[in-house]
Design an enzyme around this catalytic site. Structure first.
Site: not given
Ligand SMILES: CCCCCCCCCCCCC[C@H](O)CC(=O)SCCNC(=O)CCNC(=O)[C@H](O)C(C)(C)COP(=O)(O)OP(=O)(O)OC[C@H]1O[C@@H](n2cnc3c(N)ncnc32)[C@H](O)[C@@H]1OP(=O)(O)O
Ligand SMILES: NC(=O)c1ccc[n+]([C@@H]2O[C@H](COP(=O)([O-])OP(=O)(O)OC[C@H]3O[C@@H](n4cnc5c(N)ncnc54)[C@H](O)[C@@H]3O)[C@@H](O)[C@H]2O)c1
Length: 309
Positions: A144, A165, A177, A215
């Site tokens: 990330s 990503h 990405e 991000n």
């Molecule tokens: C500390 C406080 C500050 C806050 C911090 C915030 C954290 C951010 C920090 C940065 C982290 C970076 C991480 C990473 O690098 C970048 C990212 O990934 S950022 C995250 C991006 N994602 C989002 O923003 C997700 C937003 N949410 C959604 O899109 C929806 O909520 C959801 C997750 C899709 C769930 O949808 P809902 O409608 O709520 O719930 P459902 O369960 O009904 O799902 C809808 C629809 O999708 C299907 N589905 C859901 N999950 C899955 C799955 N895993 N596999 C397959 N299908 C899935 C589900 O079947 C539903 O389908 P439908 O039947 O409705 O057609």
């Molecule tokens: N969680 C998110 O929304 C998200 C989204 C995009 C990218 N990422 C990135 O993806 C990576 C994984 O995130 P996550 O949320 O899936 O974490 P997670 O904690 O759900 O999963 C990480 C997994 O890696 C395994 N692991 C750790 N060290 C290992 C090793 N040396 N060899 C083999 N397996 C090992 C752990 O057992 C665990 O099952 C991180 O770099 C995170 O920044 C996370």
């Protein structure tokens, strides 16, 4: 070298740029992201080996993949149950698991890690695999926030190293990405773009800059969320409701944090705090530190900012 996601490579004719066709993928890390990437790769015809540290995690990952495939099939094959079941079985047959990455990378076209967001652990992993993977194998990270250049520095395949990503949940979020470092070859970059396309994703091209695109914009927002909450300017519930109804986000920031995992969020923010020591926006959050120290990591442990059990 400038990279062009969807344009003809500058200075290369298409015949000169031989892409590595990615068929077999080793995904290391069977957590939220690794399992999601494995699901999408397997259901789009790629053979996938999912690696983690122990069998229980891998069993849970495959069970989760099967469950999520059923969610996909409920929509995709709503009126063709037999075809739906065949889709699930074909995808599952494409997935194998291992706890020994070194023994499986020999057959890989791409090794993609989605392990813990820790630079040294990622470097150690790739440094070891660099000696075992074939010369043509591309390495990529799903990090990330860590610089791809730094992760790649433990290997001797800087030209065959990039970033992929994905976004959480991988089966739903269309974006990938694709990140090139200054050493990534055009052939590698094009192979990663083509792989993303075959997964059915929409890719954007990124330089290896902090937070890539999403991000880089999401983190400052997130850090402001924490400050607002710590100042008592709003409850987490109201902040979440406000951002969903006011900005059309599917999840509010606290919901999202619990969904992403507070451990991952903290790893990312600690990195940004270290890189921006003088910027108060990126100062570490006591609240986040406390929750993680208490093992309250969000949805995956049943409690984070909210309770899920
Ligand atoms: C500390 C406080 C500050 C806050 C911090 C915030 C954290 C951010 C920090 C940065 C982290 C970076 C991480 C990473 O690098 C970048 C990212 O990934 S950022 C995250 C991006 N994602 C989002 O923003 C997700 C937003 N949410 C959604 O899109 C929806 O909520 C959801 C997750 C899709 C769930 O949808 P809902 O409608 O709520 O719930 P459902 O369960 O009904 O799902 C809808 C629809 O999708 C299907 N589905 C859901 N999950 C899955 C799955 N895993 N596999 C397959 N299908 C899935 C589900 O079947 C539903 O389908 P439908 O039947 O409705 O057609
Ligand atoms: N969680 C998110 O929304 C998200 C989204 C995009 C990218 N990422 C990135 O993806 C990576 C994984 O995130 P996550 O949320 O899936 O974490 P997670 O904690 O759900 O999963 C990480 C997994 O890696 C395994 N692991 C750790 N060290 C290992 C090793 N040396 N060899 C083999 N397996 C090992 C752990 O057992 C665990 O099952 C991180 O770099 C995170 O920044 C996370």
């Amino acid at each position: 070298m400038a990279f062009f996601s969807h344009q003809v490579c500058r200075g290369f004719s298409s015949s000169a740029v031989r892409n590595v066709v990615i068929k077999h993928v080793t995904i290391i890390g069977g957590g939220q992201m690794g399992a999601g990437i494995a699901q999408v790769a397997a259901s789009t015809g790629h053979s996938v080996t999912l690696v983690d540290t122990n069998e229980d995690i891998l069993k849970k990952a495959v069970k989760g993949i099967e469950g999520n495939l059923k969610r996909v099939v409920k929509k995709k094959f709503a009126d063709k149950p037999e075809a739906g079941e065949e889709f699930i079985q074909k995808a599952l047959q494409n997935v194998s698991t291992s706890t020994d990455a070194g023994s499986v990378v020999r057959d890989s076209d791409l090794v993609l890690e989605a392990i813990v967001e820790n630079l040294k652990i990622k470097q150690d992993l790739f440094g070891g695999l660099d000696k075992l993977a074939p010369a043509h194998t591309i390495f990529a990270s799903n990090t990330s926030s860590l610089p791809i250049t730094d992760i790649a520095s433990s290997t001797n395949r800087l030209d065959r190293f990039g970033g992929l990503h994905f976004f959480n949940p991988v089966p739903v979020m269309k974006l990938v990405e694709v990140i090139a470092t200054s050493a990534t070859s055009q052939e590698t970059f094009d192979s990663l773009l083509n792989f993303s396309k075959k997964l059915g994703k929409t890719s954007v091209s990124c330089k290896d800059t902090p937070g890539f695109i999403v991000n880089r914009l999401l983190l400052p927002y997130i850090m402001e969320v924490i400050r607002m909450y710590e100042r008592g300017d709003g409850s987490k519930e109201d902040i979440d409701i406000a951002m969903k109804l006011g900005c059309g986000y599917p999840m509010g920031p606290f919901e999202l944090a619990d969904y992403v995992g507070l451990d991952t969020v903290k790893f990312i923010m600690d990195g940004w705090s270290a890189a921006n020591p003088d910027n108060p926006v990126f100062a570490q959050s006591e609240l986040l530190t406390k929750l993680v120290a208490e093992g309250k990591l969000g949805k995956k442990t049943g409690e984070g900012f909210y309770k899920y059990k």
